[in-house]
Design a protein around this motif. Structure first.
Motif, PDB file in Angstrom:
ATOM      1  N   ASN A   1       0.741  -1.124   0.051  1.00  0.00           N
ATOM      2  CA  ASN A   1       0.102  -0.044   0.041  1.00  0.00           C
ATOM      3  C   ASN A   1       0.682   1.342   0.006  1.00  0.00           C
ATOM      4  OD1 ASN A   1      -2.703   1.413   0.221  1.00  0.00           O
ATOM      5  ND2 ASN A   1      -2.111   1.878   2.149  1.00  0.00           N
ATOM      6  N   HIS A   2       2.265   1.279  -0.138  1.00  0.00           N
ATOM      7  CA  HIS A   2       3.195   2.229  -0.063  1.00  0.00           C
ATOM      8  C   HIS A   2       2.718   3.294  -1.178  1.00  0.00           C
ATOM      9  CE1 HIS A   2       6.501   4.949  -0.121  1.00  0.00           C
ATOM     10  NE2 HIS A   2       6.556   4.760  -1.559  1.00  0.00           N
ATOM     11  N   ARG A   3       2.901   4.592  -0.452  1.00  0.00           N
ATOM     12  CA  ARG A   3       2.721   5.670  -1.404  1.00  0.00           C
ATOM     13  C   ARG A   3       3.594   6.909  -0.910  1.00  0.00           C
ATOM     14  NH1 ARG A   3      -2.962   5.720  -1.888  1.00  0.00           N
ATOM     15  NH2 ARG A   3      -2.499   3.386  -1.683  1.00  0.00           N
ATOM     16  N   SER A   4       4.069   7.655  -1.682  1.00  0.00           N
ATOM     17  CA  SER A   4       4.969   8.959  -1.313  1.00  0.00           C
ATOM     18  C   SER A   4       4.167   9.988  -0.822  1.00  0.00           C
ATOM     19  CB  SER A   4       5.978   9.312  -2.301  1.00  0.00           C
ATOM     20  OG  SER A   4       6.749   8.344  -2.635  1.00  0.00           O
ATOM     21  N   ILE A   5       4.499  10.604   0.368  1.00  0.00           N
ATOM     22  CA  ILE A   5       3.816  11.618   1.053  1.00  0.00           C
ATOM     23  C   ILE A   5       4.501  12.653   1.046  1.00  0.00           C
ATOM     24  CG2 ILE A   5       2.529  12.174   3.234  1.00  0.00           C
ATOM     25  CD1 ILE A   5       1.019   9.910   1.712  1.00  0.00           C
ATOM     26  N   ARG A   6       4.116  13.721   0.503  1.00  0.00           N
ATOM     27  CA  ARG A   6       4.872  15.291   0.774  1.00  0.00           C
ATOM     28  C   ARG A   6       3.885  16.513   1.492  1.00  0.00           C
ATOM     29  NH1 ARG A   6       5.898  12.622  -4.149  1.00  0.00           N
ATOM     30  NH2 ARG A   6       8.238  12.406  -4.479  1.00  0.00           N
ATOM     31  N   GLU A   7       2.845  15.993   2.091  1.00  0.00           N
ATOM     32  CA  GLU A   7       2.309  17.065   2.984  1.00  0.00           C
ATOM     33  C   GLU A   7       1.851  16.183   4.297  1.00  0.00           C
ATOM     34  OE1 GLU A   7       1.645  20.109   1.943  1.00  0.00           O
ATOM     35  OE2 GLU A   7       2.279  19.767  -0.093  1.00  0.00           O
ATOM     36  N   TYR A   8       2.383  17.080   5.113  1.00  0.00           N
ATOM     37  CA  TYR A   8       2.333  16.540   6.615  1.00  0.00           C
ATOM     38  C   TYR A   8       1.348  17.481   7.676  1.00  0.00           C
ATOM     39  CZ  TYR A   8       5.836  13.590   4.610  1.00  0.00           C
ATOM     40  OH  TYR A   8       6.729  12.892   3.989  1.00  0.00           O
ATOM     41  N   LEU A   9       0.633  16.933   8.276  1.00  0.00           N
ATOM     42  CA  LEU A   9       0.117  17.775   9.459  1.00  0.00           C
ATOM     43  C   LEU A   9       0.816  18.209  10.352  1.00  0.00           C
ATOM     44  CD1 LEU A   9      -2.876  14.854  10.408  1.00  0.00           C
ATOM     45  CD2 LEU A   9      -3.069  17.418   9.107  1.00  0.00           C
ATOM     46  N   ASN A  10       0.556  19.368  11.147  1.00  0.00           N
ATOM     47  CA  ASN A  10       1.400  19.763  12.074  1.00  0.00           C
ATOM     48  C   ASN A  10       1.331  18.985  13.579  1.00  0.00           C
ATOM     49  OD1 ASN A  10       3.282  21.460  13.758  1.00  0.00           O
ATOM     50  ND2 ASN A  10       1.668  22.961  13.837  1.00  0.00           N
ATOM     51  N   LYS A  11       1.696  17.814  13.524  1.00  0.00           N
ATOM     52  CA  LYS A  11       1.375  16.722  14.653  1.00  0.00           C
ATOM     53  C   LYS A  11       3.032  16.103  14.854  1.00  0.00           C
ATOM     54  CE  LYS A  11      -1.504  12.857  15.798  1.00  0.00           C
ATOM     55  NZ  LYS A  11      -2.560  11.969  15.233  1.00  0.00           N
ATOM     56  N   ASP A  12       3.332  16.241  15.949  1.00  0.00           N
ATOM     57  CA  ASP A  12       4.565  15.372  16.574  1.00  0.00           C
ATOM     58  C   ASP A  12       4.280  13.792  16.575  1.00  0.00           C
ATOM     59  OD1 ASP A  12       5.828  17.701  16.957  1.00  0.00           O
ATOM     60  OD2 ASP A  12       5.424  17.696  19.032  1.00  0.00           O
ATOM     61  N   ILE A  13       5.279  13.205  16.036  1.00  0.00           N
ATOM     62  CA  ILE A  13       5.282  11.700  16.315  1.00  0.00           C
ATOM     63  C   ILE A  13       5.649  11.225  17.725  1.00  0.00           C
ATOM     64  CG2 ILE A  13       6.497   9.691  15.466  1.00  0.00           C
ATOM     65  CD1 ILE A  13       7.225  11.267  12.981  1.00  0.00           C
ATOM     66  N   PRO A  14       4.759  10.351  18.296  1.00  0.00           N
ATOM     67  CA  PRO A  14       5.282  10.073  19.549  1.00  0.00           C
ATOM     68  C   PRO A  14       6.663   9.375  19.885  1.00  0.00           C
ATOM     69  CG  PRO A  14       3.217   9.307  18.962  1.00  0.00           C
ATOM     70  CD  PRO A  14       3.545   9.894  17.773  1.00  0.00           C
ATOM     71  N   LYS A  15       7.167   9.624  20.903  1.00  0.00           N
ATOM     72  CA  LYS A  15       8.575   9.058  20.896  1.00  0.00           C
ATOM     73  C   LYS A  15       8.501   7.510  20.864  1.00  0.00           C
ATOM     74  CE  LYS A  15      12.568   9.079  24.360  1.00  0.00           C
ATOM     75  NZ  LYS A  15      12.456   7.587  24.025  1.00  0.00           N
ATOM     76  N   GLU A  16       7.655   6.904  21.294  1.00  0.00           N
ATOM     77  CA  GLU A  16       7.570   5.405  21.215  1.00  0.00           C
ATOM     78  C   GLU A  16       7.444   4.914  19.844  1.00  0.00           C
ATOM     79  OE1 GLU A  16       3.440   6.387  22.655  1.00  0.00           O
ATOM     80  OE2 GLU A  16       5.394   7.135  22.946  1.00  0.00           O
ATOM     81  N   HIS A  17       6.960   5.774  19.067  1.00  0.00           N
ATOM     82  CA  HIS A  17       6.748   5.305  17.776  1.00  0.00           C
ATOM     83  C   HIS A  17       8.011   5.637  17.195  1.00  0.00           C
ATOM     84  CE1 HIS A  17       2.866   4.662  18.056  1.00  0.00           C
ATOM     85  NE2 HIS A  17       2.087   5.263  17.328  1.00  0.00           N
ATOM     86  N   LEU A  18       8.737   6.610  17.271  1.00  0.00           N
ATOM     87  CA  LEU A  18      10.059   6.900  16.656  1.00  0.00           C
ATOM     88  C   LEU A  18      10.978   5.981  17.065  1.00  0.00           C
ATOM     89  CD1 LEU A  18      11.662   8.887  14.771  1.00  0.00           C
ATOM     90  CD2 LEU A  18      11.965  10.249  16.622  1.00  0.00           C
ATOM     91  N   ASP A  19      11.060   5.523  18.296  1.00  0.00           N
ATOM     92  CA  ASP A  19      12.180   4.789  18.872  1.00  0.00           C
ATOM     93  C   ASP A  19      11.967   3.446  18.153  1.00  0.00           C
ATOM     94  OD1 ASP A  19      12.865   6.652  20.414  1.00  0.00           O
ATOM     95  OD2 ASP A  19      12.150   5.755  22.523  1.00  0.00           O
TER      96      ASP A  19
END
Length: 246
Positions: A10-28
């Motif tokens: 289902n991959h697609r490239s995303i170039r527009e993002y919400l002003n929303k932080d990524i949770p630390k646990e997700h980034l980790d």
């Protein structure tokens, strides 16, 4: 088909993002998935620079040729071929490192970084995040190296925007699988037909997304690959210790 394969397909490239932080646990989790990938001889010659600072992201966006989504994404990862770590290991063991002078190091560092980024992409998308890889970090590598304070025997290969999608882009079609999957030996006889068919598919896709004036796959690829579009890569690789002469 399991959920992992569904996520990948289902991959697609995303170039527009919400002003929303990524949770630390997700980034980790994303970074841990990237580090878990195999590397040649377990040399682990890959590092990831995690960039969240707004000013740094804006500078990277500028160096990459004016790509504003780099600055807009809450997190930007830079995947680095890293033979500085292995150089230090050799120094500790009393053995001089030579591998960074060879084309093998470039192949290994690039491939292992690609494996790490692939895992990061799958992990991010499985968590509901959008991504887009950025090759443009090689457009002005000397300044990128200075900005990220990269030591000798390292090289910035590719970047990755990660964030929550503002809107989902339409999935871009791929070449027919017959151009990708070759059973036993390389099958070249029908490639030009498959490419011609794909050009027609891409023309329809571009029309659907309102870009009918853009070139099809063959024309666009040819217009880029007729030149070395990032000519500063080779000289800066040499200045970083990657001579590529062995």
């Amino acid at each position: 088909m399991n959920e992992t394969i569904k996520t990948i397909k289902n991959h697609r490239s995303i170039r527009e993002y919400l002003n929303k932080d990524i949770p630390k646990e997700h980034l980790d989790a994303i970074l841990e998935a990237a580090q878990a990938m195999p590397t040649s001889i377990n040399g682990q010659q890959v590092s990831v620079i995690v960039v969240k600072d707004k000013n740094t992201k804006e500078k990277i966006a500028e160096l990459a040729g004016g790509q504003p989504y780099i600055a807009k994404a809450p997190v930007f990862l830079v995947f680095v071929a890293d033979f500085y770590k292995t150089y230090l290991a050799g120094k500790k063991a009393g053995e001089p490192q030579v591998i960074h002078e060879s084309i093998e190091s470039t192949a290994v560092g690039t491939f292992d970084s690609g494996l790490a980024m692939g895992a990061a992409i799958i992990a991010a998308e499985s968590l509901g995040l959008g991504i887009v890889p950025i090759g443009g970090i090689r457009r002005n590598p000397e300044e990128m190296i200075k900005l990220l304070e990269l030591p000798e025997y390292t090289y910035p290969l590719v970047g990755l925007c990660i964030g929550y999608a503002e809107n989902n882009s339409k999935q871009k079609p791929r070449l027919p699988k017959e151009t990708f999957i070759h059973n036993e030996k390389y099958q070249k006889d029908n490639l030009i037909k498959y490419i011609s068919d794909y050009d027609k598919t891409m023309e329809m896709y571009l029309k659907e997304i309102g870009l009918e004036n853009e070139e099809n796959w063959s024309s666009r690829t040819a217009s880029i690959y007729k030149q070395v579009y990032f000519p500063n890569v080779y000289p800066t690789m040499k200045s970083q210790g990657f001579k590529n002469d062995k």
